[in-house]
Each structure stands twice: as C-alpha cells, then as structure tokens.
Design a protein around this motif. Structure first.
Motif, PDB file in Angstrom:
ATOM      1  N   GLY A  73       0.668  -0.903  -0.510  1.00  0.00           N
ATOM      2  CA  GLY A  73       0.321   0.078   0.030  1.00  0.00           C
ATOM      3  C   GLY A  73       0.977   1.032   0.098  1.00  0.00           C
ATOM      4  N   SER A  90       1.236   3.244  -3.110  1.00  0.00           N
ATOM      5  CA  SER A  90       0.284   5.593  -2.581  1.00  0.00           C
ATOM      6  C   SER A  90       1.143   6.232  -3.111  1.00  0.00           C
ATOM      7  N   LEU A 148      -4.582   4.873   0.401  1.00  0.00           N
ATOM      8  CA  LEU A 148      -3.512   3.699  -0.004  1.00  0.00           C
ATOM      9  C   LEU A 148      -3.299   2.951   1.232  1.00  0.00           C
ATOM     10  N   GLY A 179      -4.165   0.196   3.270  1.00  0.00           N
ATOM     11  CA  GLY A 179      -3.220  -0.841   3.411  1.00  0.00           C
ATOM     12  C   GLY A 179      -2.421  -1.414   5.055  1.00  0.00           C
ATOM     13  N   SER A 190     -10.960  -2.820   2.118  1.00  0.00           N
ATOM     14  CA  SER A 190     -10.446  -2.202   0.776  1.00  0.00           C
ATOM     15  C   SER A 190     -11.528  -1.358   0.447  1.00  0.00           C
ATOM     16  N   THR A 249      -7.720   1.397  -3.930  1.00  0.00           N
ATOM     17  CA  THR A 249      -7.589   0.436  -2.779  1.00  0.00           C
ATOM     18  C   THR A 249      -7.495  -0.765  -3.063  1.00  0.00           C
TER      19      THR A 249
END
Length: 475
Positions: A185, A189, A339, A343, A356, A393
């Motif tokens: 993540g 990102s 994100l 995560g 997510s 996500t």
C-alpha cells in the motif's frame, strides 16, 4: 489453499539447517549451504532491527520508482492540455488510441516479462526495464506525427510491464505476510505522490513557457524531464537494489541468513528460477485466479478513462488548461492517504478486502457528485473528482494478497500476469470509450458510474465466494 502461517517465535527458535541444496530448490537454501551452526534464533529485537534496516534500504527505492511509473504513464494527460494534440495533428479518436496503446504494449509483454522476472536476476532485469522506459519516454519529445507517438507508447507499455509484478515479488521476498499489505500500500500510494509532483512540474513548465517562452514546446519538456529522471533513478536502482537477501551488500553474512530466516513463516521461499508446468495448470484451474482477473478488468475500466483524461476532465468543469494541471494535484493526496490507511488497517485487523472496499465506496460517491451536481458547481464536481482517487484500494489489496497467499514462484508470477493482463484489458476499454469535453462530460461520467456499479457487484461476488475459497483472502 495456503497453510496457516506459524508464529515467528515458533518458526525461529529451533531451525534445522539443511546440509546442502539440491537441484530445483528455492534460493533460500543457498543461504545455509556453508553454514555449520545447529540452529538460528530470530528474537524480537533482532527481527525489529532487520525490519528497520530492510525498510530503510528498500522502501525509498520502491516508492520513488513506482511513483515514476505512474507519472510516466500520465504525462500524456498533461501533454493533452499543453499542445500535443495540435502539434502532432491528433484528430478524431487518435488521442484515445494513443492512451490505449500503452496498455496494448503492457498486455502483449506481461506474461513474457513475468517469466523473465522469475528466470533472470530480479533487480537487474527490473533495472533494465526502468532505464529503458525512461529513455523511451524521452523519445516522445521527438515524435512528429501520430504514427511515431503510437510506436513510442507501445514500447513504453512493454518496459513498464515488469514494474508492478516485480515489486510484488520484492515485497514477498523480504517481508512476512503480516508486513506485506502495509508495504505494498505504501509504495503503490506513490502514484498519488507522482500526481502531486507531476502536476506541479507541468504547471511550472506551462506557466514558465507562457511567460518567458521556450525553444521547444512545453509538452516536449515534460516528457524529457520525466524520462531523464526515470532513467537516472533506474541507474541508482541497478547499483543499490539486491536481487534477494543473498546479495544484499548492506547486510552482513549473518544478517543475510537471518533475513531469509525471518520470512520462513511465509512458507514460500525467496525465489526459484525453474518453470514448473504443474503450477501453471494449478493456476489456470484455480477459481480464485479468475476472480482476481474479473476484478482487475472491471475495476480498471473507469481507471482507463480517468488516468488518461483527468486534465481534460478538470478543464470540462470550467477551469483553464493551466489550472487543470494545478488543481489535479489534491487528488494525489487523497490516493496517498487512502492507500496507506487501508494497507495499515488491513494488516492491523486482518481484513484487507473488507477495509479496502471503503475506498471504492468513497470513489463511487465522488462519481455521483460529478454527475448529479449542477454544471455551475465547479468546486463540488472537482471535489467529486478528488474522491474518485480513493478507488485503487481494492486493486492494491488483491495485489498484496497475490504476494502474500500464492505459493510457488511459477504460480505466483502466472497469477500476477493474468491479474495485470486483465488490468490492461480494463484500461483499454476505458480509454477507448472515453472523451471528456464540456459537451459530453455527463454522458461519459454516467458510463463510468455504470461501470463502477459493476465493480461493486464484483466485490460482492468475491465476498460471497465459498468460505473454502475466501479463507485464503482474509487470513
């Protein structure tokens, strides 16, 4: 189905060291080939020290390179409002096909590049692809017509095809299952960070050339700047990034063994260069493979339109071309926050898929705002666009699950290839069916909203799979 991971303490308190690796074993065996000790112990303090060291050396490179990966794909969107359409005589749906051609190259080379990621030294091959895509991007500044631009975009897709599966392999090599969701993540990102950086750079170039003039067109400058930056960082990647724990120059010989030992709990090893046909067959028969593929295709139909047309979309809200470059940057911040948060929370609570989905819900609300608000409400519709940037996500959560839960290097790379081929198909559909102009923005956003509804149905499909299948998703 993946076996339940065993606790770190249980896995590392009394490790039996194999005498000598044999043919077709995982590379992790090589770490202990000349080891005469009886056991290895990775206590909590040692594990934390190794993790900090690994994060310090790996994550900055993975984050920066992945950000450049996104930036290089979206330079075309910036160029679209900086004069490229006029200068190379794009007419009709030429721009749509120019955006799609990147994904045709990506799709054509995705499976071969996954095989090469398995067969060749991981860092060396990844570095080659990074340097080459930077140089290819620079070639966009030299194109004179549509045909030349099409060729460059195709090869840009070819060389960028290695990045996402390669970085997922790096993450699965170095991190335990509980650590992977947050790391994937985080580096993913940096798509958002790239959007912020790219928007500011493009705005500065556009305004500077307008005020002071330039010897070459501003859209050519943006391709040269991003391409040369990528190639330069690729050279750093080549000399700094190790292929695996066994040749990490910043680890001592003992720490290399401990770095391999700490990921023993994954029960997946750190790499195997031999193709195994039975794993390929197992992949193609696994319903979860096609659930991943279905999601990647449907989710990335909206992404194909948004990522290639977001500058034109903002212009359609009533802003100038220069303002669109600047006003697109907050969307990157939304992506970064969503994100990293999803995560971390996914790893923290052990429900990556469910958590997510929050980003997808936010994105669909944003789509509704764009469509439902009056045309005069530019600020509200722009805020809706920002909300759509939370949509990656679930895609990232599934990518992390491929890294975490798919064992066997041939199977892992094949699942990743199918997942990303489906991603390309969705982006091609989205790009070729989108054309944001003030006159048709509502129609196109309505199409995207309909497709987003299909994505929500897909999420329901994944969550309604039999428990025997879903059990591997939510560990």
């Amino acid at each position: 189905m993946e076996k339940e991971p065993i606790p770190l303490e249980a896995a590392t308190t009394a490790t039996t060291i194999p005498l000598k690796p044999t043919y077709d074993v995982d590379d992790a065996m090589k770490a202990f080939a000349d080891y005469d000790g009886e056991s290895l112990i990775v206590d909590e303090a040692t594990n934390k020290r190794l993790l900090r060291n690994i994060d310090r050396h790996l994550m900055p490179l993975l984050c920066v390179i992945y950000g450049l990966n996104y930036l290089d794909k979206t330079t075309l969107s910036y160029a679209s409002v900086m004069g490229i359409k006029k200068d190379i005589n794009l007419v009709g749906d030429d721009y749509q096909w120019l955006g799609s051609m990147f994904y045709f190259g990506y799709l054509a080379w995705e499976y071969p590049t996954n095989r090469l990621l398995q067969r060749l030294p991981l860092a060396k091959y990844s570095s080659f692809c990074i340097i080459m895509w930077g140089l290819v991007l620079c070639c966009m500044a030299a194109v004179k017509n549509y045909s030349g631009a099409i060729a460059v975009r195709f090869f840009l897709g070819v060389f960028e095809a290695a990045v996402t599966p390669g970085f997922a392999l790096f993450t699965s090599q170095w991190y335990t299952k509980k650590e992977q969701g947050t790391r994937i993540g985080t580096w993913f990102s940096f798509n958002g960070m790239a959007q912020i950086f790219g928007g500011l750079v493009a705005y500065g170039i556009a305004k500077g050339t307008r005020l002071h003039g330039s010897t070459i067109a501003p859209w050519k400058i943006i391709f040269l700047v991003t391409g040369l930056l990528t190639a330069s960082v690729g050279c750093i990647f080549l000399f700094v990034m190790p292929d695996n724990q066994l040749n990490a120059r910043w680890l001592t010989k003992d720490d290399r063994r401990l770095a391999v030992e700490r990921v023993r709990v994954n029960q997946q090893g750190i790499g195997n260069k031999h193709f195994k046909a039975y794993q390929l067959k197992e992949t193609l028969r696994d319903p979860l493979t096609w659930a991943f593929a279905f999601y990647a295709c449907t989710a990335d139909i909206p992404n194909g339109g948004i990522s290639n047309f977001f500058s034109q979309l903002i212009v359609s809200f009533g802003y100038t071309a220069e303002e669109s470059l600047l006003y697109g940057t907050p969307g990157g911040a939304v992506e970064v926050v969503s994100l990293i948060a999803c995560g971390y929370l996914g790893d923290r609570f052990g429900h990556r898929i469910l958590i997510s989905c929050s980003g997808l819900v936010i994105a669909i609300i944003g789509m509704i705002l764009i469509v439902a608000l009056p045309l005069s409400n530019n600020g509200g519709r722009l805020a809706g666009y920002y909300m759509t940037q939370a949509s990656p996500t679930p895609f990232v959560a599934l990518l992390s699950l491929i890294a975490t839960n798919v064992a066997g290097y041939t199977k892992k790379t094949t699942v990743a290839a199918i997942y990303l081929i489906s991603y390309c198909v969705g982006n091609i559909i989205g790009t070729s069916s989108t054309n944001f102009t003030p006159g048709n923005v509502r129609l196109n956003i309505a199409k995207v909203r309909k497709l987003s509804g299909q994505v929500m149905l897909q999420d329901t499909f994944l969550l309604k799979l039999p428990s025997s299948v879903v059990g591997v998703l939510v560990y």
